[in-house]
Design a protein around this motif. Structure first.
Motif, PDB file in Angstrom:
ATOM      1  N   UNK A 131     -19.998  20.252   7.692  1.00  0.00           N
ATOM      2  CA  UNK A 131     -18.578  20.034   7.907  1.00  0.00           C
ATOM      3  C   UNK A 131     -17.791  20.909   6.934  1.00  0.00           C
ATOM      4  N   UNK A 132     -16.745  21.532   7.439  1.00  0.00           N
ATOM      5  CA  UNK A 132     -15.870  22.350   6.589  1.00  0.00           C
ATOM      6  C   UNK A 132     -14.434  22.095   7.040  1.00  0.00           C
ATOM      7  N   UNK A 133     -13.653  21.502   6.166  1.00  0.00           N
ATOM      8  CA  UNK A 133     -12.310  21.069   6.555  1.00  0.00           C
ATOM      9  C   UNK A 133     -11.252  21.892   5.834  1.00  0.00           C
ATOM     10  N   UNK A 134     -10.193  22.242   6.558  1.00  0.00           N
ATOM     11  CA  UNK A 134      -9.032  22.909   5.986  1.00  0.00           C
ATOM     12  C   UNK A 134      -7.935  21.867   5.835  1.00  0.00           C
ATOM     13  N   UNK A 135      -7.458  21.675   4.608  1.00  0.00           N
ATOM     14  CA  UNK A 135      -6.404  20.696   4.333  1.00  0.00           C
ATOM     15  C   UNK A 135      -5.094  21.439   4.102  1.00  0.00           C
ATOM     16  N   UNK A 136      -4.120  21.207   4.964  1.00  0.00           N
ATOM     17  CA  UNK A 136      -2.808  21.823   4.829  1.00  0.00           C
ATOM     18  C   UNK A 136      -1.932  20.917   3.976  1.00  0.00           C
ATOM     19  N   UNK A 137      -1.420  21.469   2.879  1.00  0.00           N
ATOM     20  CA  UNK A 137      -0.676  20.652   1.926  1.00  0.00           C
ATOM     21  C   UNK A 137      -1.601  19.971   0.942  1.00  0.00           C
ATOM     22  N   UNK A 138      -2.682  20.644   0.581  1.00  0.00           N
ATOM     23  CA  UNK A 138      -3.703  20.041  -0.271  1.00  0.00           C
ATOM     24  C   UNK A 138      -3.289  19.780  -1.696  1.00  0.00           C
ATOM     25  N   UNK A 139      -2.147  20.289  -2.129  1.00  0.00           N
ATOM     26  CA  UNK A 139      -1.705  20.026  -3.502  1.00  0.00           C
ATOM     27  C   UNK A 139      -0.811  18.802  -3.597  1.00  0.00           C
ATOM     28  N   UNK A 140      -0.451  18.223  -2.453  1.00  0.00           N
ATOM     29  CA  UNK A 140       0.441  17.070  -2.446  1.00  0.00           C
ATOM     30  C   UNK A 140      -0.256  15.765  -2.762  1.00  0.00           C
ATOM     31  N   UNK A 141       0.515  14.700  -2.745  1.00  0.00           N
ATOM     32  CA  UNK A 141       0.018  13.362  -3.071  1.00  0.00           C
ATOM     33  C   UNK A 141      -1.122  12.959  -2.145  1.00  0.00           C
ATOM     34  N   UNK A 142      -0.894  13.019  -0.847  1.00  0.00           N
ATOM     35  CA  UNK A 142      -1.918  12.640   0.122  1.00  0.00           C
ATOM     36  C   UNK A 142      -2.971  13.738   0.263  1.00  0.00           C
ATOM     37  N   UNK A 143      -2.530  14.993   0.279  1.00  0.00           N
ATOM     38  CA  UNK A 143      -3.466  16.106   0.436  1.00  0.00           C
ATOM     39  C   UNK A 143      -4.508  16.161  -0.654  1.00  0.00           C
ATOM     40  N   UNK A 144      -4.097  15.913  -1.901  1.00  0.00           N
ATOM     41  CA  UNK A 144      -5.043  15.911  -3.016  1.00  0.00           C
ATOM     42  C   UNK A 144      -6.092  14.820  -2.841  1.00  0.00           C
ATOM     43  N   UNK A 157       4.504   2.901   3.891  1.00  0.00           N
ATOM     44  CA  UNK A 157       4.616   3.251   2.473  1.00  0.00           C
ATOM     45  C   UNK A 157       3.225   3.464   1.898  1.00  0.00           C
ATOM     46  N   UNK A 158       2.991   4.644   1.323  1.00  0.00           N
ATOM     47  CA  UNK A 158       1.687   4.983   0.751  1.00  0.00           C
ATOM     48  C   UNK A 158       1.782   4.865  -0.768  1.00  0.00           C
ATOM     49  N   UNK A 159       0.893   4.085  -1.345  1.00  0.00           N
ATOM     50  CA  UNK A 159       0.946   3.918  -2.796  1.00  0.00           C
ATOM     51  C   UNK A 159      -0.291   4.500  -3.468  1.00  0.00           C
ATOM     52  N   UNK A 160      -0.151   4.720  -4.761  1.00  0.00           N
ATOM     53  CA  UNK A 160      -1.196   5.303  -5.582  1.00  0.00           C
ATOM     54  C   UNK A 160      -0.530   5.927  -6.789  1.00  0.00           C
ATOM     55  N   UNK A 161      -1.292   6.635  -7.598  1.00  0.00           N
ATOM     56  CA  UNK A 161      -0.715   7.316  -8.758  1.00  0.00           C
ATOM     57  C   UNK A 161      -0.275   8.722  -8.335  1.00  0.00           C
ATOM     58  N   UNK A 162       1.011   8.899  -8.293  1.00  0.00           N
ATOM     59  CA  UNK A 162       1.575  10.159  -7.804  1.00  0.00           C
ATOM     60  C   UNK A 162       2.176  10.958  -8.953  1.00  0.00           C
ATOM     61  N   UNK A 163       1.837  12.248  -8.999  1.00  0.00           N
ATOM     62  CA  UNK A 163       2.355  13.112 -10.055  1.00  0.00           C
ATOM     63  C   UNK A 163       3.525  13.934  -9.520  1.00  0.00           C
ATOM     64  N   UNK A 223       3.344   5.458 -11.101  1.00  0.00           N
ATOM     65  CA  UNK A 223       2.344   4.466 -10.635  1.00  0.00           C
ATOM     66  C   UNK A 223       2.850   3.646  -9.459  1.00  0.00           C
ATOM     67  N   UNK A 224       2.856   4.256  -8.280  1.00  0.00           N
ATOM     68  CA  UNK A 224       3.325   3.554  -7.087  1.00  0.00           C
ATOM     69  C   UNK A 224       2.460   2.358  -6.737  1.00  0.00           C
ATOM     70  N   UNK A 225       1.224   2.362  -7.257  1.00  0.00           N
ATOM     71  CA  UNK A 225       0.325   1.249  -6.960  1.00  0.00           C
ATOM     72  C   UNK A 225       0.783  -0.057  -7.617  1.00  0.00           C
ATOM     73  N   UNK A 226       1.617   0.040  -8.659  1.00  0.00           N
ATOM     74  CA  UNK A 226       2.119  -1.170  -9.311  1.00  0.00           C
ATOM     75  C   UNK A 226       3.057  -1.942  -8.391  1.00  0.00           C
ATOM     76  N   UNK A 227       3.635  -1.216  -7.426  1.00  0.00           N
ATOM     77  CA  UNK A 227       4.496  -1.856  -6.437  1.00  0.00           C
ATOM     78  C   UNK A 227       3.730  -2.113  -5.142  1.00  0.00           C
ATOM     79  N   UNK A 228       3.052  -1.072  -4.677  1.00  0.00           N
ATOM     80  CA  UNK A 228       2.405  -1.124  -3.368  1.00  0.00           C
ATOM     81  C   UNK A 228       1.271  -2.117  -3.267  1.00  0.00           C
ATOM     82  N   UNK A 229       0.416  -2.165  -4.279  1.00  0.00           N
ATOM     83  CA  UNK A 229      -0.764  -3.041  -4.188  1.00  0.00           C
ATOM     84  C   UNK A 229      -0.398  -4.526  -4.164  1.00  0.00           C
ATOM     85  N   UNK A 230       0.464  -5.011  -5.072  1.00  0.00           N
ATOM     86  CA  UNK A 230       0.858  -6.426  -4.990  1.00  0.00           C
ATOM     87  C   UNK A 230       1.600  -6.751  -3.694  1.00  0.00           C
TER      88      UNK A 230
END
Length: 300
Positions: free
Chosen positions: A71-84, A215-221, A228-235
């Motif tokens: 498998x070889x995948x091309x990720x468009x927007x790979x530097x973003x929150x979801x892409x990373x 709404x997608x949560x996680x640690x976003x830079x 830390x979006x997970x502090x809101x999203x996970x609860x």
């Protein structure tokens, strides 16, 4: 070397046991990818026996050339929150990754990374050949014109390019189907996303994947700072799951999705995308709950 014994009862042995098959061996992770494939050769021992007789202990070796395509995948927007997150998840599953983005990525050390600007100026000859899937996380905000261009037109360009290059799968990260008033849903953000969805489902009717998270949560830079979006999203996700029986009757109210649509972790979105890459039976449009179910299938 492996050994297999055949115990099928046949009247006469086959005239020849020797045959060849060809499967690609996993190439090394370099970019540009080499045009010549390497092959793995291995032997298999087989034996046969006549009906009502003891097994013939004589055996012959079959040389098989294995040609296994990775498998070889091309990720468009790979530097973003979801892409990373998708790049990281793919590499953790042994999938080769090429990331196309306008900025560098913290996971660049894990995979081939190309800084080529946006898709409107991409040299697809350097990106798509040899890929087995494309995942697009392209999206953004701005003026009405920018919303249409980023969320809609850019993804349409990517889908068209992938189809022209014969890429078998396309996965698009879209947005939840909110029950908002029509004047809000007519904005360039939503109409652009839906336009891109239609392109994916039209060109890839049996292998295109559209994920619709809310709404997608996680640690976003952002600009070097970690949010830390997970502090809101996970609860909130846990609360809505626990009170689903009470809040479900409210889901028919206009705009209620803004508060009642369950958040989803960025890791679940990434794993659902990976499921789309590896599972040929996984295609179509997937809701928030279905995204979580798909993530469970590939989570270790």
């Amino acid at each position: 070397m492996s050994s297999l014994s055949s115990f099928a009862a046949i009247s006469t042995p086959p005239p020849s046991l020797k045959r060849a098959a060809s499967f690609p061996c996993r190439p090394s992770l370099h970019f540009p990818f080499p045009s010549n494939n390497r092959f793995c050769r291995f032997g298999v021992k087989c034996s046969y026996a006549k009906a009502s007789t003891k097994e013939d202990t004589n055996s012959s070796t079959i040389d098989v050339i294995a040609d296994v395509k990775p498998e070889r995948v091309v990720v468009l927007g790979g530097s973003g929150f979801v892409g990373s997150a998708i790049c990281k998840a793919a590499v953790s599953k042994g999938i080769e990754v090429v990331s196309l983005s306008r900025c560098w990525n913290v996971y660049a050390q894990y995979h081939a990374f190309i800084k080529l600007g946006d898709v409107f100026y991409a040299n697809w000859d350097e990106v798509l050949p040899g890929a087995t899937a494309v995942v697009s996380t392209i999206g953004g905000f701005g003026s009405e014109e920018q919303l249409q261009r980023i969320n809609g037109e850019a993804n349409v360009v990517a889908v068209t390019a992938a189809k022209d290059y014969g890429i078998p799968k396309f996965i698009f990260i879209s947005v939840h189907d909110y029950n908002l008033p029509s004047f809000l849903l007519s904005s360039g953000y939503f109409t652009g996303k839906r336009k891109a969805e239609s392109e994916v489902l039209s060109k890839y009717p049996t292998s295109g994947v559209v994920l619709r998270p809310g709404f997608i949560y996680g640690k976003r830079r952002v600009d070097g700072f970690e949010i830390p979006l997970d502090l809101i999203g996970q609860p909130l996700e846990r609360f809505l799951s626990a009170t689903e029986n009470f809040t479900k009757p409210l889901s028919s109210l206009p705009g209620s999705d803004l508060f009642l649509a369950p958040p989803v972790s960025v890791d679940d979105v990434a794993l659902a995308a990976i499921n789309g890459v590896v599972d040929d039976d996984f295609f179509g449009v997937f809701t928030i709950e279905q995204i979580k179910e798909a993530a469970t299938k590939v989570r270790v």
